[in-house]
Design a protein around this motif. Structure first.
Motif, short mmCIF file in Angstrom:
data_model
loop_
_atom_site.label_atom_id
_atom_site.label_comp_id
_atom_site.label_asym_id
_atom_site.label_seq_id
_atom_site.Cartn_x
_atom_site.Cartn_y
_atom_site.Cartn_z
N SER A 149 7.51 20.81 36.35
CA SER A 149 6.76 22.30 35.85
C SER A 149 5.39 22.44 36.32
N ARG A 150 4.70 21.19 35.72
CA ARG A 150 3.43 21.40 35.95
C ARG A 150 3.07 21.04 37.48
N TYR A 151 3.45 20.00 38.21
CA TYR A 151 3.02 19.67 39.30
C TYR A 151 3.76 20.59 40.54
N PHE A 152 4.92 21.08 40.32
CA PHE A 152 5.56 22.12 41.35
C PHE A 152 4.48 23.37 41.27
N LEU A 153 4.29 23.72 39.99
CA LEU A 153 3.45 25.08 40.10
C LEU A 153 1.90 24.99 40.39
N THR A 154 1.50 23.88 40.04
CA THR A 154 -0.16 23.81 40.34
C THR A 154 -0.60 23.02 41.55
N GLY A 155 0.34 22.27 42.31
CA GLY A 155 0.15 21.51 43.47
C GLY A 155 -1.16 20.28 43.08
N GLU A 156 -1.35 20.20 41.81
CA GLU A 156 -2.27 19.14 41.47
C GLU A 156 -2.13 17.82 42.03
N VAL A 157 -3.12 17.18 42.19
CA VAL A 157 -2.96 15.48 42.84
C VAL A 157 -2.84 14.61 41.53
N PHE A 158 -1.90 13.83 41.45
CA PHE A 158 -1.65 12.75 40.43
C PHE A 158 -1.71 11.36 41.03
N ASP A 159 -1.95 10.50 40.21
CA ASP A 159 -2.02 9.08 40.67
C ASP A 159 -0.74 8.30 40.54
N GLY A 160 -0.85 7.03 40.97
CA GLY A 160 0.33 6.17 40.90
C GLY A 160 0.86 5.95 39.61
N PRO A 161 0.17 5.59 38.56
CA PRO A 161 0.68 5.36 37.40
C PRO A 161 1.45 6.68 36.76
N ARG A 162 0.79 7.79 36.72
CA ARG A 162 1.34 9.08 36.57
C ARG A 162 2.63 9.05 37.15
N ALA A 163 2.84 8.93 38.67
CA ALA A 163 4.00 9.31 39.16
C ALA A 163 5.15 8.17 38.80
N ARG A 164 4.70 7.12 38.17
CA ARG A 164 5.82 6.06 37.82
C ARG A 164 6.10 6.70 36.21
N ASP A 165 5.33 7.27 35.68
CA ASP A 165 5.61 7.74 34.23
C ASP A 165 6.62 8.96 34.10
N ILE A 166 6.31 9.70 35.19
CA ILE A 166 7.42 10.89 35.39
C ILE A 166 8.43 10.96 36.11
N GLY A 167 8.70 9.59 36.68
CA GLY A 167 9.99 9.22 37.35
C GLY A 167 9.98 9.41 38.95
N LEU A 168 9.00 9.80 39.24
CA LEU A 168 8.93 9.74 40.93
C LEU A 168 8.86 8.28 41.39
N LEU A 169 8.30 7.33 40.64
CA LEU A 169 8.24 5.97 41.30
C LEU A 169 9.16 4.89 40.43
N THR A 170 9.46 3.93 40.96
CA THR A 170 9.96 2.98 39.97
C THR A 170 8.93 2.00 39.34
N ALA A 171 8.17 1.50 40.20
CA ALA A 171 6.76 0.92 39.60
C ALA A 171 5.48 1.02 40.42
N THR A 172 4.57 0.71 39.95
CA THR A 172 3.14 0.51 40.46
C THR A 172 2.64 -0.86 40.35
#
Length: 247
Positions: A149-172
């Motif tokens: 909800s946050r990132y679809f609606l805001t378009g904010e940039v987020f970093d690798g560890p955050r991407a991992r924590d929200i399920g976008l990445l397997t590992a950084t």
């Protein structure tokens, strides 16, 4: 003169690497790049020497998303996403840099995704007047709902560890290839049949969602891109100015 391949292929000990190689437009999802990627995936699916596929990139951007000048058909793009989900071999993304919009759809549909800790990501569609429609099929099942909800609606940039924590990445990791190496070695030890059937279990819901929702979402995406608001957003982006709706 032969045009340079946009998705060159290399192969080593059962691992085929498909490299998005259009750095001049930040590996944007042009009609040509999407077509080449689809054909490369088709070859990998039929080749018994391929145990797994790594989707990599040249330059500092994995993919900037849709090519706003020469875009791929939304049908062609959704077909590539579906190919990755249905490929009877694991597909792993390797990111060292930026990924935006449709590029995150490629990450989301891959079976695993690895990135450097300094890589960054954004669902930038909302900032040009459209929505992450088609890519929501593989992404929403993976992402933490509040983060989506946050990132679809805001378009904010987020970093690798955050991407991992929200399920976008397997590992950084500081070194993405060092993180990938033991996983690729483990895949080399796995049987082709075991990999194919395990992937079928893992992707069942996403494959069903493609069958159920893809047509509606393609039509919705096409309508959004054809709208006056999106034309203003795309023009503002290309002209490097603020859109008319900025408050």
């Amino acid at each position: 003169m032969t045009r340079q391949a946009l998705v060159p292929t290399t192969h080593e000990r059962g691992i085929t690497t498909l490299t998005l190689d259009s750095p001049a437009n930040r590996n944007a999802l042009s009609a040509s790049l999407v077509d080449e990627l689809g054909r490369a995936l088709l070859r990998c699916g039929k080749d018994p020497s391929v145990r797994a596929v790594v989707l990599a990139h040249t330059g500092n951007t994995f993919s900037a998303g849709a090519d706003l000048k020469v875009p791929a058909s939304p049908y062609a793009f959704v077909e590539v996403l579906r190919q990755i989900a249905e490929l009877p071999k694991p597909v792993l993304a390797r990111v060292d840099g930026h990924a935006r919009a449709g590029g995150l759809g490629l990450l989301g549909v891959c079976d695993m995704a690895f990135a450097t800790e300094t890589s960054d990501f954004a669902f930038s569609e909302v900032r040009i007047g459209v929505a992450p429609a088609v890519i929501s099929i593989p992404l929403l099942p993976r992402l933490d709902p509040r983060a989506a909800s946050r990132y679809f609606l805001t378009g904010e940039v987020f970093d690798g560890p955050r991407a991992r924590d929200i399920g976008l990445l397997t590992a950084t990791a500081p070194d993405v290839d060092a993180a990938l190496a033991p996983v690729l070695d483990a895949l080399r030890r796995a049987s082709p049949q075991g990999l194919a059937e395990s992937k079928r279990l893992l992707t069942a819901e996403v494959r069903a969602a493609f069958d159920r929702d893809a047509e509606d979402l393609v039509q919705r995406s096409a309508a959004l891109f054809a709208s006056a608001e999106a034309r203003e957003g795309v023009t503002a982006h290309l002209e490097r100015r603020d859109p008319a709706w900025l408050l």
